[in-house]
Scaffold this motif. Sequence first.
Motif, PDB file in Angstrom:
ATOM      1  N   LYS A 217       0.817  -1.208   0.000  1.00 14.98           N
ATOM      2  CA  LYS A 217       0.000   0.000   0.000  1.00 14.98           C
ATOM      3  C   LYS A 217       0.853   1.261   0.000  1.00 14.98           C
ATOM      4  O   LYS A 217       0.453   2.276   0.535  1.00 14.98           O
ATOM      5  CB  LYS A 217      -0.922   0.006   1.215  1.00 14.98           C
ATOM      6  CG  LYS A 217      -1.976  -1.075   1.191  1.00 14.98           C
ATOM      7  CD  LYS A 217      -2.882  -0.956   2.366  1.00 14.98           C
ATOM      8  CE  LYS A 217      -3.944  -2.050   2.341  1.00 14.98           C
ATOM      9  NZ  LYS A 217      -4.811  -1.994   3.486  1.00 14.98           N
ATOM     10  N   SER A 218       2.021   1.180  -0.551  1.00 10.55           N
ATOM     11  CA  SER A 218       2.885   2.351  -0.545  1.00 10.55           C
ATOM     12  C   SER A 218       2.638   3.208  -1.780  1.00 10.55           C
ATOM     13  O   SER A 218       2.088   2.767  -2.768  1.00 10.55           O
ATOM     14  CB  SER A 218       4.346   1.928  -0.497  1.00 10.55           C
ATOM     15  OG  SER A 218       4.664   1.205  -1.658  1.00 10.55           O
ATOM     16  N   MET A 219       3.078   4.459  -1.684  1.00 15.28           N
ATOM     17  CA  MET A 219       2.920   5.370  -2.815  1.00 15.28           C
ATOM     18  C   MET A 219       3.866   4.938  -3.928  1.00 15.28           C
ATOM     19  O   MET A 219       4.992   4.550  -3.680  1.00 15.28           O
ATOM     20  CB  MET A 219       3.224   6.794  -2.382  1.00 15.28           C
ATOM     21  CG  MET A 219       2.149   7.381  -1.500  1.00 15.28           C
ATOM     22  SD  MET A 219       2.436   9.093  -1.105  1.00 15.28           S
ATOM     23  CE  MET A 219       2.332   9.844  -2.703  1.00 15.28           C
ATOM     24  N   SER A 220       3.406   5.027  -5.124  1.00 13.35           N
ATOM     25  CA  SER A 220       4.244   4.643  -6.248  1.00 13.35           C
ATOM     26  C   SER A 220       4.535   5.853  -7.117  1.00 13.35           C
ATOM     27  O   SER A 220       3.768   6.805  -7.179  1.00 13.35           O
ATOM     28  CB  SER A 220       3.558   3.560  -7.079  1.00 13.35           C
ATOM     29  OG  SER A 220       2.431   4.082  -7.726  1.00 13.35           O
TER      30      SER A 220
ATOM     31  N   ALA B 106      -2.806  11.331  -7.174  1.00 10.03           N
ATOM     32  CA  ALA B 106      -1.360  11.348  -6.952  1.00 10.03           C
ATOM     33  C   ALA B 106      -0.998  11.164  -5.482  1.00 10.03           C
ATOM     34  O   ALA B 106       0.042  10.595  -5.169  1.00 10.03           O
ATOM     35  CB  ALA B 106      -0.774  12.661  -7.463  1.00 10.03           C
ATOM     36  N   THR B 107      -1.843  11.617  -4.576  1.00  6.93           N
ATOM     37  CA  THR B 107      -1.488  11.590  -3.159  1.00  6.93           C
ATOM     38  C   THR B 107      -2.029  10.395  -2.404  1.00  6.93           C
ATOM     39  O   THR B 107      -1.618  10.163  -1.268  1.00  6.93           O
ATOM     40  CB  THR B 107      -1.970  12.869  -2.461  1.00  6.93           C
ATOM     41  OG1 THR B 107      -3.375  13.000  -2.627  1.00  6.93           O
ATOM     42  CG2 THR B 107      -1.254  14.088  -3.013  1.00  6.93           C
ATOM     43  N   THR B 108      -2.927   9.625  -2.985  1.00  8.97           N
ATOM     44  CA  THR B 108      -3.429   8.448  -2.280  1.00  8.97           C
ATOM     45  C   THR B 108      -2.522   7.264  -2.558  1.00  8.97           C
ATOM     46  O   THR B 108      -1.852   7.190  -3.582  1.00  8.97           O
ATOM     47  CB  THR B 108      -4.867   8.100  -2.707  1.00  8.97           C
ATOM     48  OG1 THR B 108      -4.913   7.932  -4.115  1.00  8.97           O
ATOM     49  CG2 THR B 108      -5.831   9.173  -2.262  1.00  8.97           C
ATOM     50  N   LYS B 109      -2.522   6.320  -1.636  1.00 12.15           N
ATOM     51  CA  LYS B 109      -1.706   5.125  -1.784  1.00 12.15           C
ATOM     52  C   LYS B 109      -2.491   4.083  -2.563  1.00 12.15           C
ATOM     53  O   LYS B 109      -3.709   3.963  -2.429  1.00 12.15           O
ATOM     54  CB  LYS B 109      -1.334   4.573  -0.412  1.00 12.15           C
ATOM     55  CG  LYS B 109      -0.458   5.530   0.357  1.00 12.15           C
ATOM     56  CD  LYS B 109      -0.091   4.966   1.697  1.00 12.15           C
ATOM     57  CE  LYS B 109       0.798   5.946   2.438  1.00 12.15           C
ATOM     58  NZ  LYS B 109       1.187   5.447   3.736  1.00 12.15           N
ATOM     59  N   SER B 110      -1.773   3.324  -3.365  1.00 12.79           N
ATOM     60  CA  SER B 110      -2.444   2.307  -4.177  1.00 12.79           C
ATOM     61  C   SER B 110      -2.824   1.123  -3.310  1.00 12.79           C
ATOM     62  O   SER B 110      -2.149   0.785  -2.355  1.00 12.79           O
ATOM     63  CB  SER B 110      -1.540   1.852  -5.316  1.00 12.79           C
ATOM     64  OG  SER B 110      -0.400   1.207  -4.802  1.00 12.79           O
ATOM     65  N   LYS B 111      -3.906   0.500  -3.665  1.00 12.79           N
ATOM     66  CA  LYS B 111      -4.370  -0.699  -2.971  1.00 12.79           C
ATOM     67  C   LYS B 111      -4.402  -1.825  -3.988  1.00 12.79           C
ATOM     68  O   LYS B 111      -5.336  -1.947  -4.767  1.00 12.79           O
ATOM     69  CB  LYS B 111      -5.761  -0.487  -2.380  1.00 12.79           C
ATOM     70  CG  LYS B 111      -5.787   0.591  -1.329  1.00 12.79           C
ATOM     71  CD  LYS B 111      -7.191   0.829  -0.840  1.00 12.79           C
ATOM     72  CE  LYS B 111      -7.198   1.968   0.145  1.00 12.79           C
ATOM     73  NZ  LYS B 111      -8.530   2.394   0.494  1.00 12.79           N
ATOM     74  N   GLN B 112      -3.362  -2.645  -3.968  1.00 12.10           N
ATOM     75  CA  GLN B 112      -3.294  -3.748  -4.914  1.00 12.10           C
ATOM     76  C   GLN B 112      -4.162  -4.882  -4.400  1.00 12.10           C
ATOM     77  O   GLN B 112      -4.068  -5.278  -3.246  1.00 12.10           O
ATOM     78  CB  GLN B 112      -1.862  -4.229  -5.084  1.00 12.10           C
ATOM     79  CG  GLN B 112      -0.967  -3.196  -5.701  1.00 12.10           C
ATOM     80  CD  GLN B 112       0.467  -3.686  -5.793  1.00 12.10           C
ATOM     81  OE1 GLN B 112       0.803  -4.742  -5.289  1.00 12.10           O
ATOM     82  NE2 GLN B 112       1.293  -2.905  -6.445  1.00 12.10           N
ATOM     83  N   VAL B 113      -5.000  -5.410  -5.272  1.00 15.58           N
ATOM     84  CA  VAL B 113      -5.882  -6.497  -4.911  1.00 15.58           C
ATOM     85  C   VAL B 113      -5.431  -7.732  -5.656  1.00 15.58           C
ATOM     86  O   VAL B 113      -5.387  -7.751  -6.884  1.00 15.58           O
ATOM     87  CB  VAL B 113      -7.353  -6.161  -5.249  1.00 15.58           C
ATOM     88  CG1 VAL B 113      -8.246  -7.317  -4.901  1.00 15.58           C
ATOM     89  CG2 VAL B 113      -7.783  -4.901  -4.542  1.00 15.58           C
TER      90      VAL B 113
END
Length: 125
Positions: free
Chosen positions: A35-38, A82-89
Amino acid sequence: MALSEHEQRLLDQLEQQLHADDPKFAHSMASDTRKSMSTRRLVIGSLITIAGILVLLAGIVYQNIFIGVAGFLIMGGGVYFATTKSKQVDGGETAGRPSKTPTGGKGGFMTSLEDKWDERKRDQS
């Protein structure tokens, strides 16, 4: 370079002591790589923001409030993206149990330590 058994045990003891002494600090130092920023999200969000600014300026030039509002919304959406963290499912992920990530490459050592820590916590429960 892998750690020896003795070094691994010492590291585990240090980690347990840190969690016992200051759990709040230990939790803040833990990294969740899923869940980190990319950089990709940051670049895409910046491009969307620039496009929103251009649409906003077009609304000003054409003196059309609807185009200006649309540009502002696009710009806001780009900043949010741009500022939200990605949520990989992952498809193989079950509720409450993260999927195993392959150990190797960047962060492989820390990932394997986190997996061992999670397994130990599950076994204690």
